[in-house]
Write a protein that holds these residues in place. Structure first.
Motif, short mmCIF file in Angstrom:
data_model
loop_
_atom_site.label_atom_id
_atom_site.label_comp_id
_atom_site.label_asym_id
_atom_site.label_seq_id
_atom_site.Cartn_x
_atom_site.Cartn_y
_atom_site.Cartn_z
N LYS A 21 35.49 -31.56 -66.81
CA LYS A 21 36.18 -32.06 -65.61
C LYS A 21 36.17 -33.59 -65.55
N ASP A 22 35.13 -34.18 -66.12
CA ASP A 22 35.02 -35.64 -66.11
C ASP A 22 36.07 -36.30 -67.00
N ASN A 25 42.07 -37.04 -65.13
CA ASN A 25 42.42 -38.14 -64.24
C ASN A 25 42.17 -37.74 -62.78
N GLU A 26 42.16 -38.72 -61.90
CA GLU A 26 42.03 -38.45 -60.47
C GLU A 26 43.27 -37.70 -59.99
N ARG A 27 43.15 -36.98 -58.89
CA ARG A 27 44.30 -36.30 -58.32
C ARG A 27 45.40 -37.32 -58.02
N THR A 28 46.63 -36.93 -58.33
CA THR A 28 47.78 -37.82 -58.08
C THR A 28 48.23 -37.68 -56.63
N ASN A 29 49.11 -38.58 -56.20
CA ASN A 29 49.66 -38.50 -54.84
C ASN A 29 50.39 -37.18 -54.63
N ASP A 40 39.13 -29.61 -53.48
CA ASP A 40 39.34 -30.75 -54.38
C ASP A 40 39.49 -30.31 -55.83
N THR A 41 39.04 -29.12 -56.14
CA THR A 41 39.11 -28.64 -57.52
C THR A 41 40.50 -28.14 -57.89
N ARG A 43 44.20 -28.30 -58.95
CA ARG A 43 44.99 -29.29 -59.67
C ARG A 43 46.33 -28.71 -60.08
N THR A 48 48.01 -33.37 -64.43
CA THR A 48 46.66 -33.61 -64.93
C THR A 48 46.69 -34.17 -66.34
#
Length: 69
Positions: A21-22, A25-29, A40-41, A43, A48
């Protein structure tokens, strides 16, 4: 991630990342918009990105049992 999953003939829906998971990328807009009230998990595979020049490794995807054929 979507392209890799399709090339590997993995189901896009009902899958989750169990390791690496690391490396994502961070979640997009777009994801933030669609998943406002979701964990939050959650995606979107099409949003991604796995790894970059400084961060490479292995991501393990597992299908949820109810999605097995």
């Amino acid at each position: 991630m979507r392209n890799i999953m399709l090339e590997s003939k993995l189901e896009l829906y009902g899958a989750y990342v169990v390791d690496g998971k690391d490396l994502l990328n961070e979640r997009t807009n777009t994801e933030l918009k669609y998943f406002k009230k979701k964990p939050d998990t959650w995606r979107l595979a099409c949003q991604t990105i796995v790894g970059n020049k400084e961060n490479a490794g292995k991501v393990v995807i597992q299908r949820l049992p109810q999605w097995k054929k």
